[in-house]
Design a protein around this motif. Sequence first.
Motif, mmCIF file in Angstrom:
data_model
loop_
_atom_site.group_PDB
_atom_site.id
_atom_site.type_symbol
_atom_site.label_atom_id
_atom_site.label_comp_id
_atom_site.label_asym_id
_atom_site.label_seq_id
_atom_site.Cartn_x
_atom_site.Cartn_y
_atom_site.Cartn_z
ATOM 1 N N GLN A 159 39.718 -29.577 26.941
ATOM 2 C CA GLN A 159 38.727 -28.902 27.692
ATOM 3 C C GLN A 159 38.280 -29.469 28.920
ATOM 4 O O GLN A 159 37.826 -28.823 30.061
ATOM 5 C CB GLN A 159 37.648 -28.365 26.883
ATOM 6 C CG GLN A 159 38.132 -27.400 25.558
ATOM 7 C CD GLN A 159 36.938 -27.154 24.690
ATOM 8 O OE1 GLN A 159 36.192 -28.036 24.132
ATOM 9 N NE2 GLN A 159 36.955 -25.916 24.195
ATOM 10 N N GLU B 227 35.229 -17.625 36.316
ATOM 11 C CA GLU B 227 36.272 -17.598 35.362
ATOM 12 C C GLU B 227 37.658 -17.662 35.944
ATOM 13 O O GLU B 227 38.400 -18.382 35.828
ATOM 14 C CB GLU B 227 36.543 -16.182 34.440
ATOM 15 C CG GLU B 227 37.242 -16.354 33.195
ATOM 16 C CD GLU B 227 37.298 -14.968 32.514
ATOM 17 O OE1 GLU B 227 38.284 -14.906 31.805
ATOM 18 O OE2 GLU B 227 36.267 -14.214 32.676
ATOM 19 N N ILE C 60 40.575 -20.675 35.328
ATOM 20 C CA ILE C 60 41.959 -20.220 34.962
ATOM 21 C C ILE C 60 42.687 -21.007 35.960
ATOM 22 O O ILE C 60 43.874 -21.592 35.554
ATOM 23 C CB ILE C 60 42.054 -18.682 35.235
ATOM 24 C CG1 ILE C 60 41.444 -18.126 34.230
ATOM 25 C CG2 ILE C 60 43.652 -18.446 35.142
ATOM 26 C CD1 ILE C 60 41.489 -16.487 34.233
ATOM 27 N N ARG D 88 45.789 -23.880 34.806
ATOM 28 C CA ARG D 88 47.159 -24.048 35.246
ATOM 29 C C ARG D 88 47.407 -25.418 36.178
ATOM 30 O O ARG D 88 48.530 -25.822 35.956
ATOM 31 C CB ARG D 88 47.278 -22.930 36.073
ATOM 32 C CG ARG D 88 47.218 -21.395 35.416
ATOM 33 C CD ARG D 88 47.420 -20.401 36.470
ATOM 34 N NE ARG D 88 47.459 -19.003 35.881
ATOM 35 C CZ ARG D 88 47.372 -17.794 36.301
ATOM 36 N NH1 ARG D 88 46.796 -17.741 37.617
ATOM 37 N NH2 ARG D 88 47.465 -16.694 35.400
ATOM 38 N N SER E 58 47.291 -23.561 28.959
ATOM 39 C CA SER E 58 47.303 -22.089 29.082
ATOM 40 C C SER E 58 45.804 -21.560 29.301
ATOM 41 O O SER E 58 44.810 -22.124 28.796
ATOM 42 C CB SER E 58 47.651 -21.289 27.611
ATOM 43 O OG SER E 58 47.368 -20.225 27.638
ATOM 44 N N PRO E 59 45.885 -20.560 30.301
ATOM 45 C CA PRO E 59 44.523 -19.884 30.666
ATOM 46 C C PRO E 59 43.981 -19.558 29.707
ATOM 47 O O PRO E 59 42.559 -19.148 29.665
ATOM 48 C CB PRO E 59 45.187 -18.657 31.642
ATOM 49 C CG PRO E 59 46.411 -19.532 32.134
ATOM 50 C CD PRO E 59 46.957 -20.039 30.891
ATOM 51 N N ALA E 60 44.561 -19.228 28.431
ATOM 52 C CA ALA E 60 43.766 -18.524 27.382
ATOM 53 C C ALA E 60 42.597 -19.540 26.807
ATOM 54 O O ALA E 60 41.780 -19.133 26.096
ATOM 55 C CB ALA E 60 44.811 -18.272 26.094
ATOM 56 N N ILE E 61 42.776 -20.805 27.267
ATOM 57 C CA ILE E 61 41.747 -21.797 26.640
ATOM 58 C C ILE E 61 40.318 -21.512 27.404
ATOM 59 O O ILE E 61 39.161 -21.789 26.824
ATOM 60 C CB ILE E 61 42.050 -23.214 27.296
ATOM 61 C CG1 ILE E 61 41.244 -24.226 26.407
ATOM 62 C CG2 ILE E 61 41.849 -23.419 28.799
ATOM 63 C CD1 ILE E 61 41.693 -25.600 26.723
ATOM 64 N N VAL E 62 40.397 -20.630 28.374
ATOM 65 C CA VAL E 62 38.994 -20.270 28.979
ATOM 66 C C VAL E 62 38.273 -19.532 27.811
ATOM 67 O O VAL E 62 36.843 -19.505 27.917
ATOM 68 C CB VAL E 62 39.329 -19.448 30.372
ATOM 69 C CG1 VAL E 62 37.959 -18.827 30.749
ATOM 70 C CG2 VAL E 62 39.874 -20.417 31.304
ATOM 71 N N GLY E 63 38.757 -18.737 27.263
ATOM 72 C CA GLY E 63 38.215 -18.107 26.155
ATOM 73 C C GLY E 63 37.556 -18.766 25.166
ATOM 74 O O GLY E 63 36.597 -18.258 24.392
ATOM 75 N N ALA E 64 37.791 -20.258 25.062
ATOM 76 C CA ALA E 64 37.258 -21.155 24.090
ATOM 77 C C ALA E 64 35.660 -21.509 24.704
ATOM 78 O O ALA E 64 34.679 -22.095 23.968
ATOM 79 C CB ALA E 64 37.657 -22.420 24.044
ATOM 80 N N LYS F 292 31.410 -19.029 29.852
ATOM 81 C CA LYS F 292 32.295 -19.626 30.728
ATOM 82 C C LYS F 292 31.639 -20.065 32.145
ATOM 83 O O LYS F 292 31.708 -21.397 32.289
ATOM 84 C CB LYS F 292 33.130 -18.291 31.202
ATOM 85 C CG LYS F 292 33.945 -17.866 29.991
ATOM 86 C CD LYS F 292 34.894 -16.722 30.417
ATOM 87 C CE LYS F 292 35.704 -15.999 29.242
ATOM 88 N NZ LYS F 292 34.952 -15.590 28.103
#
Length: 308
Positions: free
Chosen positions: A97, A115, A119, A123, A128-134, A138
């Motif tokens: 992170q 955000e 993202i 990259r 994975s850009p999905a880590i932004v959801g953690a 944001k």
Amino acid sequence: MASFLVARRLLSTAAARRLLPCTSPPPSAPAALCWLSTEASAHPPLPAPPLEPTVDPPKKDGASFSAGSGAGGAYGTGQGAASGGRRPGGAGYEEEQQKVLRASLLHVPRMGWSESAMIAGARDVSVSPAIVGAFPRKEAALVEFFMDDCLQQLMDRVDAGEGELLKNLMLTERLCRLVQMRLEMQTPYISKWPQALSIQSQPANVSTSLKQRAVLVDEIWHAAGDDGSDIDWYAKRTVLGGIYSASEVYMLTDNSPEFHDTWTFVNRGIKGALDLGKSYKEAAYLAETVGAGIGGSINGVLNKVFQK
């Protein structure tokens, strides 16, 4: 008579059902109670509830407070830079992170505190850009990471040798130099800093923002050589908090080469507050006025954060 016996039997059965189940009732127990005990033993009692987690009380020196839903971790307080109690940039995040947040800062000048920048940063480091959801908040997490990282950089520079150079300066000059060093870190993001201030002022973020600024002004005072704990302790930090915030806003509209006018504003503000024979309480009132109330807000946070 028959109805009386029936009622008595029903009352006896109801009373027996209120008793705690036992695996082997005494020999003299009636048949109905033996049946109840056998039925209850087939269903074991519920397990005891888990113990409540214990939390150690905050220590007087190096105490920490929760940042709530902020950037994670806790802020060291009490002894400032001298105790090594400061919160390092990225504290509270996993290594992956931290990489994402640091890489995201490179995209802020173009994409803002967004955000999308996060993202793009993910990259860049092959995550994975999905880590932004953690990150629950944001954009706020990105701004708060930047604030922590800048504080760490400032203190690292003081520890690495800048502190020795500061010893040759007067107190007002040391404060001016430290404030300038910290504000210079925002110059690459100056066009997007109004957005950062807007994010920090949102209700969900303002508490963490004020705590970060309170710790910043405390660290600057310590780096300038102020280790006192006299009655003016809070007022000193209120003065510097108001001047810092006013200078930060002034910087947004400064078009002079290399922000020369901002550094003049910082110098004039600090010397005007501390060199004119004013008491620190009078200077705190001046700082609150100049800083459009921000100094007073920091004073309130300082009282809550450092009063333990």
